[in-house]
Design an enzyme around this catalytic site. Structure first.
Site, PDB file in Angstrom:
ATOM      1  N   THR A 109       0.914  -1.566  -0.508  1.00 47.31           N
ATOM      2  CA  THR A 109      -0.046  -0.253  -0.296  1.00 47.31           C
ATOM      3  C   THR A 109       0.785   1.202  -0.096  1.00 47.31           C
ATOM      4  OG1 THR A 109      -1.880  -0.849   1.220  1.00 47.31           O
ATOM      5  CG2 THR A 109      -1.778   1.090   1.723  1.00 47.31           C
ATOM      6  N   ARG A 152     -14.627  -6.570  -0.880  1.00 48.36           N
ATOM      7  CA  ARG A 152     -13.730  -6.855   0.957  1.00 48.36           C
ATOM      8  C   ARG A 152     -13.349  -4.817   1.021  1.00 48.36           C
ATOM      9  NH1 ARG A 152      -8.183  -4.924   1.892  1.00 48.36           N
ATOM     10  NH2 ARG A 152      -7.685  -5.684   4.159  1.00 48.36           N
ATOM     11  N   GLY A 190     -11.315  -2.750   3.076  1.00 48.86           N
ATOM     12  CA  GLY A 190      -9.545  -2.280   4.254  1.00 48.86           C
ATOM     13  C   GLY A 190      -9.867  -1.095   4.504  1.00 48.86           C
ATOM     14  N   ASP A 191      -8.348  -1.258   5.658  1.00 48.02           N
ATOM     15  CA  ASP A 191      -8.599   0.231   6.433  1.00 48.02           C
ATOM     16  C   ASP A 191      -8.118   1.789   5.468  1.00 48.02           C
ATOM     17  OD1 ASP A 191      -5.961  -0.937   5.795  1.00 48.02           O
ATOM     18  OD2 ASP A 191      -5.696   0.541   7.439  1.00 48.02           O
ATOM     19  N   THR A 235      -0.225   1.233   6.299  1.00 44.34           N
ATOM     20  CA  THR A 235      -0.189   0.440   5.635  1.00 44.34           C
ATOM     21  C   THR A 235      -0.155  -1.266   6.763  1.00 44.34           C
ATOM     22  OG1 THR A 235       1.246  -1.272   4.829  1.00 44.34           O
ATOM     23  CG2 THR A 235       1.818   0.652   6.045  1.00 44.34           C
ATOM     24  N   GLY A 236      -0.618  -2.238   6.228  1.00 44.96           N
ATOM     25  CA  GLY A 236      -0.929  -3.229   7.034  1.00 44.96           C
ATOM     26  C   GLY A 236      -2.517  -3.606   7.294  1.00 44.96           C
ATOM     27  N   GLY A 282      -5.336  -5.094   7.235  1.00 40.06           N
ATOM     28  CA  GLY A 282      -6.609  -3.356   7.251  1.00 40.06           C
ATOM     29  C   GLY A 282      -7.538  -4.133   8.680  1.00 40.06           C
TER      30      GLY A 282
HETATM   31  N1  ASP Z   1      -4.187  -1.948   4.416  1.00 36.17           N
HETATM   32  C1  ASP Z   1      -4.481  -2.577   3.224  1.00 36.17           C
HETATM   33  C2  ASP Z   1      -5.607  -3.128   3.683  1.00 36.17           C
HETATM   34  O1  ASP Z   1      -6.047  -3.693   4.774  1.00 36.17           O
HETATM   35  C3  ASP Z   1      -3.048  -3.672   2.887  1.00 36.17           C
HETATM   36  C4  ASP Z   1      -1.725  -2.841   2.775  1.00 36.17           C
HETATM   37  O2  ASP Z   1      -1.418  -1.836   4.017  1.00 36.17           O
HETATM   38  O3  ASP Z   1      -0.921  -3.060   1.993  1.00 36.17           O
HETATM   39  O4  ASP Z   1      -6.558  -2.731   2.718  1.00 36.17           O
END
Ligand code: ASP
Length: 325
Positions: free
Chosen positions: A191, A219, A221-222, A242-243, A245
């Site tokens: 991300t 879906r 994410g965050d 990032t992480g 989500g």
């Molecule tokens: N946080 C992002 C998500 O969950 C994924 C990512 O950070 O790569 O969609």
């Protein structure tokens, strides 16, 4: 008299450092299992170059007196166009093999914000979010409505295949085969995001992603959830995350960092560290970039690496990948 002097001193202490502080910019290109030696020849150098190029786009805007919102948008547009990151071209694919893109942007001065999710044909999801923020009245648009808004506003449209790279197809195939590497593949995030403070002292944040490899279609994410993956509030901070989500949403990660600073009196670094510890306690992985009201840049992560870079007025750009750099 003493009280007046005291009030003036307090006002000076609050205002002067902020007024004296310059612009600041930080970006990330995702966190995950980025271990030394785990790259194809030339890949690590190419990624560092892409991070430096994107940073330069934002630096040029801030150094010439431009706004934090323009800077974070420009950085994210550049990273979306690079196949090295999980946003725009090179997005992680859904279990159906499609790219469904999420993005959000927030202006800390006005607390205007906009987010889009499930974008499939708009070349730059962050440009779409910016346009929605400027146009209103809605803050969050999903799927065909988001792409339709982009079309109606003349933003470039592309076929969904434009975003799909052979490397992301391979990652999806490996994940679906369920090999030993499957869990690691999931953790290779990518991300992208940026946070900035401009010379006027205004903060902004922007984040864009394809989400997680193998995610269910639909879906979310965050990243596009304001207060989870993206937030900006003048006087507190701007955050891009990032992480994992789902965990960042449950932790209200970005908003929690700003609240710790604003209401808890914590430094941005202490707040970021505490929230990443919270993410870890909930079983999540990832990282955040933070810029505070004075233009102080902080990073926190609990993964082996996070693509990240920063530059501030009067300091040279830095680009880092591994946690121990
Ligand atoms: N946080 C992002 C998500 O969950 C994924 C990512 O950070 O790569 O969609």
């Amino acid at each position: 008299m003493g009280r007046l002097l005291g009030a003036l001193l307090a006002a000076w202490l609050m205002v002067t450092p902020a007024a004296a502080a310059g612009w600041a910019l930080a970006l990330h290109g995702g966190a995950g299992t980025l271990e030394r030696g785990g790259y194809a020849p030339g890949e690590e150098a190419a990624i560092r170059e892409a991070l430096a190029d994107a940073l330069e786009k934002g630096r040029a805007i801030l150094a010439s007196g431009g706004t934090a919102v323009d800077a974070v948008e420009a950085v994210v547009v550049a990273l979306e166009a690079s196949p090295h990151f999980n946003a725009g071209v090179g997005a992680a694919l859904t279990s159906a093999g499609t790219a469904e893109l999420d993005a959000a942007i927030m202006d800390g001065a006005t607390r205007r914000a906009a987010a889009v999710t499930g974008v499939m044909t708009t070349e730059s999801p962050i440009r779409l979010a910016r346009r929605l923020m400027e146009t209103g009245p809605h803050v969050f648009l999903a799927g065909p409505a988001a792409d339709g808004f982009a079309r109606a506003h003349g933003l470039a449209q592309v076929p969904n295949s434009h975003f799909i790279t052979p490397a992301r197809r391979r990652m999806l195939e490996e994940l679906q085969k369920g090999g030993a590497a499957a869990f690691d593949i999931r953790l290779r995030f990518g991300t992208v995001g940026a946070v900035a403070r401009d010379r006027a002292g205004n903060l902004a944040a922007a984040t864009s992603t394809g989400g997680l490899t193998g995610k269910a279609p639909g879906r979310i994410g965050d990243t596009p959830v304001i207060g989870a993956g993206t937030v900006a509030e003048n006087g507190a901070c701007a955050v891009s995350a990032t992480g994992s989500g789902e965990i960042f949403i449950r932790a209200r990660a970005a908003g929690q960092i700003c609240d710790r600073i604003r209401f808890g009196g914590q430094t941005a670094q202490a707040a970021a560290d505490a929230v990443i510890a919270d993410i870890g306690a909930l079983g999540g992985d990832g990282g955040v970039i933070v810029v505070d009201a004075l233009g102080q840049v902080s990073f926190a992560l609990n993964a082996p690496g996070m693509y990240r870079a920063a530059v501030t007025e009067g300091t040279a750009p830095v680009v880092k990948i591994f946690a121990d750099e």
